[in-house]
Design an enzyme around this catalytic site. Structure first.
Site, PDB file in Angstrom:
ATOM      1  N   GLU A   1      10.247   2.045   4.315  1.00  0.00           N
ATOM      2  CA  GLU A   1       9.843   2.567   5.607  1.00  0.00           C
ATOM      3  C   GLU A   1      10.175   3.991   5.605  1.00  0.00           C
ATOM      4  O   GLU A   1      10.566   4.562   6.560  1.00  0.00           O
ATOM      5  CB  GLU A   1       9.836   1.778   6.747  1.00  0.00           C
ATOM      6  CG  GLU A   1       8.994   0.715   6.863  1.00  0.00           C
ATOM      7  CD  GLU A   1       8.902   0.222   8.104  1.00  0.00           C
ATOM      8  OE1 GLU A   1       9.465   0.566   9.309  1.00  0.00           O
ATOM      9  OE2 GLU A   1       8.219  -0.944   8.333  1.00  0.00           O
TER      10      GLU A   1
ATOM     11  N   GLU B   1       5.902  -6.429   4.157  1.00  0.00           N
ATOM     12  CA  GLU B   1       6.460  -6.941   5.276  1.00  0.00           C
ATOM     13  C   GLU B   1       5.105  -7.278   6.125  1.00  0.00           C
ATOM     14  O   GLU B   1       4.168  -6.362   6.108  1.00  0.00           O
ATOM     15  CB  GLU B   1       7.344  -6.064   6.091  1.00  0.00           C
ATOM     16  CG  GLU B   1       8.726  -5.870   5.801  1.00  0.00           C
ATOM     17  CD  GLU B   1       9.406  -4.922   6.683  1.00  0.00           C
ATOM     18  OE1 GLU B   1       9.137  -4.700   7.735  1.00  0.00           O
ATOM     19  OE2 GLU B   1      10.398  -4.257   6.158  1.00  0.00           O
TER      20      GLU B   1
END
Ligand code: AHR
Length: 492
Positions: free
Chosen positions: A175, A300
């Site tokens: 991220e 994820e």
């Protein structure tokens, strides 16, 4: 009761289902690692070098193919050298992302690799880009995979591991558009290329490098990455790891166990959006990479609700009901159908965090409804996904809520069909024509309870898999599946 017609054409192959589509994710977050998977060698809970035995067995049973570690946001503040060597000498660290707790680094590279060996799964390491250095990540790869004399290999040997491990999956940052450094796609692409250049393949160890992909529907991120990841005629990444959580509203996530019909269908609609998401990211990738050399990775995914009352808000501990089971089934069916481009997916997270497959309380461990869905779907691993269609109806106007979710695969002369009835009210009488497969035997298993049903430490078997009576009439599968259920049918 609704009559549903389905069709499977075993001769129409869509994609190869990499076993890694059934992957998992473990982060230093709440009680995922410490007081979860890892209880320490002195614990009275049965363990192997501190790793819970019951969990290892549970993970083996669902054929866990790959486990991602150490984060998540945690990865970009993790310095691997603090987690090796004699445990009493390991530096402590503050987990700034998750509750500000101080960790003693007693679970590090050696412990994680041992966990993967015990489970029989591939390790997937996510490297620190946000607060690390190129040298630090490069040395971690050398430490884990170099067989010979070198500073890092010598250090590994001094720490008791003579031979290197095999490491295939390496994430370069996590991220990085957010907690991993708040970077722009352009900036990250360059940083990625720099980091990836120094993560070497030693001997016959071949890394599969995963670049940080988009936040959900940020298609511009994918576009930018695809534009810049090919350099000197070669792709610099093997995969792009996007993240997508099923959350109706980020500011109002709601309870994992107390929800009404509207909450349920709203959530389902966000889960079904995964189909659009994967399609659109794949379309962008197809334009730049028609040969399919770069994989889409969803490293994820899962549900994200409010934490259970009385638990640390930074620990993301939530219960898991039949609603989560439906979410898992819909998602895994979508993943199968996208298996041509999607090569790995990792549910968040493996234990005690978000949509966990197991929950623990002291010595007790329970398997969640989501766990049982992974059990029902495990035979898809390494199969060929084949065409599967259902005459479906949308259940709620204005929301993407087909009643039936399904996928099918063929492997070693066995056809596996998974079907979820997502309705809360209507049973389904399924009649499914099977083409291009000569079925002689049928068996079926089902997970079905009221949508709020979940397993607890007092009643760990409220939701369990049972046998289902499914019939083979010629080459047609006939079965009645109740509302709110997930089914696996096996044809031989
Ligand atoms: O899984 C929890 C967190 O969700 C991860 O640390 C992060 O990558 C994502 O935002």
């Amino acid at each position: 009761m609704k009559n549903i017609k389905m069709l499977v054409n075993a001769g129409d192959k869509i994609g190869h289902i990499n076993r890694e589509l059934y992957g998992h994710f473990s982060e230093h977050l709440g009680r995922c690692i410490y007081n979860g998977i890892y209880v320490g060698e002195d614990s009275e809970i049965p363990n192997i070098h501190g790793i819970r035995k019951d969990m290892v067995e549970a993970f083996k049973n669902i054929k866990m193919p790959v486990l991602r570690w150490p984060g998540g946001c945690f990865a970009d503040e993790y310095h691997w050298k603090d987690g090796i060597g004699d445990k009493s000498g390991r530096k402590k660290m503050i987990n700034t992302n998750w509750g500000g707790v101080v960790e003693d680094n007693s679970f590090g590279t050696h412990e994680f690799m041992e966990l993967c060996e015990l489970v029989g799964c591939e390790p997937y390491i996510s490297g620190n880009v946000g607060s690390g250095t190129v040298r630090e990540l490069s040395e971690w790869v050398e430490y884990m995979t170099f067989d010979g004399m070198s500073p890092m290999a010598d250090l590994r040997k001094a720490n008791g591991k003579d031979k290197p491990w095999k490491l295939k999956y390496l994430g370069v940052g996590n991220e990085n558009w957010g907690c991993g450094g708040n970077m722009s796609p352009d900036f990250y692409s360059n940083v990625y290329r720099q980091y990836a250049s120094f993560c070497k393949n030693y001997g016959d160890n071949k890394l599969f490098k995963v670049a940080c992909g988009a936040n959900g529907a940020d298609y511009e991120w994918t576009e930018t990455l695809m534009k810049s990841l090919k350099h000197n005629g070669a792709w610099q990444a093997n995969g792009i790891g996007i993240h997508y959580y099923s959350v109706p509203e980020w500011n109002n996530k709601g309870s994992a166990t107390k929800f009404d019909e509207n909450d349920y269908y709203t959530l389902l609609s966000t889960v079904n959006f995964t189909e659009t998401l994967l399609t659109r990211h794949s379309e962008i990738m197809n334009r730049y990479d028609p040969e399919g050399e770069v994989a889409l990775v969803l490293d994820e995914w899962g549900t994200w609700f409010d934490v259970e009352e009385g638990t640390n808000p930074g620990f993301l501990y939530q219960q898991n009901t039949m609603r989560d089971a439906l979410v898992a089934a819909i998602s895994l069916n979508i993943f199968n159908r996208h298996s041509k481009r999607l090569k790995m997916a990792n549910i968040a997270q493996v234990c005690n965090v978000l949509q966990a497959v197991v929950l623990t309380e002291g010595e007790k461990m329970i398997k969640t409804p989501t766990y049982h869905v992974f059990d029902l779907f495990k035979e898809h691993q390494e199969g060929e996904c084949v065409y599967c269609h259902s005459d479906n109806e949308n259940m709620v106007e204005g929301k993407d809520t087909p009643m039936i979710s399904s996928s099918a695969s063929v492997k070693d002369g066995v056809l596996t069909l998974t079907v979820a009835n997502c309705s809360l009210t209507d049973d389904a009488q399924i009649s499914c024509d099977i083409f291009d497969f000569d079925a002689k035997e049928i068996s079926a298993r089902i997970l079905s309870e009221e949508v709020h049903a979940h397993n607890t430490f007092e009643q760990p078997e409220n939701v369990v898999i049972k046998a289902l009576d499914a019939k083979l009439e010629g080459n047609k599968v006939c079965m009645k599946i109740p509302a709110c259920s997930v089914v696996e049918v096996t044809l031989r």
